[in-house]
Scaffold this active site. Structure first.
Site, PDB file in Angstrom:
ATOM      1  N   ASP A  97       0.842  -1.201   0.000  1.00  0.00           N
ATOM      2  CA  ASP A  97       0.000   0.000   0.000  1.00  0.00           C
ATOM      3  C   ASP A  97       0.875   1.249   0.000  1.00  0.00           C
ATOM      4  OD1 ASP A  97      -2.386   1.450   0.080  1.00  0.00           O
ATOM      5  OD2 ASP A  97      -2.566   1.328   2.260  1.00  0.00           O
ATOM      6  N   HIS A 154      -5.715  -5.461   0.935  1.00  0.00           N
ATOM      7  CA  HIS A 154      -5.724  -4.200   0.179  1.00  0.00           C
ATOM      8  C   HIS A 154      -4.367  -3.953  -0.492  1.00  0.00           C
ATOM      9  CE1 HIS A 154      -6.488   0.116  -0.547  1.00  0.00           C
ATOM     10  NE2 HIS A 154      -5.309   0.340  -0.007  1.00  0.00           N
TER      11      HIS A 154
END
Length: 380
Positions: A174, A274
């Site tokens: 991320d 994510h």
């Protein structure tokens, strides 16, 4: 026409270190007198005792509400009702990005202050003034923006080091996107998530996050496998949480996160973190930019060593999944998506081509570097 202004936003206070969780009550006390702690049962089993003792030491009451797993509109409303029912004046998220996003949104709806105590360094959600809201089945639905950032972000490094190493790895994925996207936003002079043009500060923090990770991610990951907190681990936690949080919000998002959002629209990717999906978005963004081959090769090698996906196979897709890749690309290039902050126009066809081109190239790079061949992700 009103001229766009440059702006940078940040949390009121950031606290990080071993044992920080024992001082949560001390840092909460100036913010509110009746906190509502929101955590799922797994997280509460790990840190509930420490938080209870910390609040007691600070003379604060303990009221806990269970988080049900997905930051959906319904869950946000349920938590907002709990805040009102308990008369709480500060909502405290304890857990990962999903808990934090739900609590920020609920605190805003209920009109109270909010604080975050992340137990993992897997996303840059803790510091931002926005929440990502998902459908009940886990597909991206919308960004919700708030007028301010959390009043407090408190990270206990030992708690992070005790969590599965895969979560720290996801956080690196991320955070690495932060500089790539901030760089693109600065080139196009586009609006950032902070609601203005990028500042030198936001862009510089995004670049610092990138530099810290390239230097420290690999040793930090090895240390966390043994639940150790070293200076490299502290630096990676700060890069994943604070630098990336400030960098993405005040530096800007571009293609990588838009492609992540597109990837959530197909069931094959479900079960991935994510940051894992974001990493494939970063790679696709480099391809879209026509970045130097050496840069793309280095990114594939480094993020493979980190343990992040660099091929479609690793997110459950294949080059001939035309329907699914078209769905991903259409969602990634939808109106209002951050891909439109790129310094050139990007259409759905461009995204499909970039994603398809990654497979063979990344597989070859891995083979040349003596790295493992990709293994297929099975959705769950």
């Amino acid at each position: 026409m009103t001229r766009a202004l440059r702006t940078v936003i940040s949390p009121g206070r950031y606290v990080q270190g071993k044992g920080a969780i024992h001082r949560l009550g001390e840092y909460l006390k100036p913010i509110g007198s009746t906190p509502l702690i929101v955590a799922d049962d797994l997280v509460w089993g790990l840190v509930g005792h420490d938080i209870t003792a910390s609040l007691k030491a600070a003379g604060l009451p303990l009221v806990r509400e269970k988080f049900n797993g997905v930051p959906s509109a319904n869950e946000v409303d349920r938590l907002a009702d709990a805040i009102k029912a308990t008369g709480s004046d500060v909502a405290v998220a304890v857990g990962g990005g999903s808990t934090i996003d739900a609590v920020k949104a609920a605190g805003h709806v209920a009109g109270i202050r909010w604080a975050n105590c992340p137990t993992v360094a897997s996303t840059d959600a803790p510091c931002s003034a926005l929440s990502v809201i998902y459908t009940e089945s886990g597909e991206f639905e919308e960004y919700r923006f708030f007028p301010r950032n959390p009043d407090l972000v408190l990270v206990d490094s030992q708690v992070v080091a005790n969590a599965p190493v895969s979560l720290l790895v996801a956080g690196v994925g991320d955070a690495l996107a932060t500089w790539l996207e901030a760089r693109a936003t600065a080139r196009s002079n586009s609006q950032t998530m902070a609601g203005g043009l990028p500042t030198l500060t936001g862009t510089a923090l995004a670049q610092l996050s990138w530099d810290v990770l390239w230097e420290n991610a690999l040793p930090a990951i090895q240390a966390v496998k043994d639940r150790q907190v070293t200076p490299a681990v502290e630096k990676v936690i700060e890069a994943n949480t604070l630098l990336s949080g400030l960098g993405f919000e005040s530096g800007g998002l571009a293609a990588a996160h838009a492609i992540h959002n597109g990837l959530t629209a197909v069931p094959q990717t479900h079960g991935l973190a994510h940051g894992q999906k974001v990493n494939l978005g970063s790679l696709a963004q480099l391809v879209l930019e026509g970045a130097p081959t050496s840069d793309i090769r280095e990114f594939v090698e480094f993020t493979t060593r980190v343990g992040l996906p660099t091929t479609l196979t690793e997110v459950g897709l294949a080059v001939d999944d035309d329907t699914e890749l078209r769905t991903v690309a259409e969602a990634a290039t939808a109106e209002g998506e951050t891909i439109h902050s790129m310094p050139f126009e990007v259409g759905a066809d461009d995204v499909v081509s970039a994603l398809k081109s990654i497979e063979r190239f990344a597989s070859q790079v891995r083979e040349d570097a003596g790295l493992p061949a990709p293994s297929r992700h099975e959705a769950h």
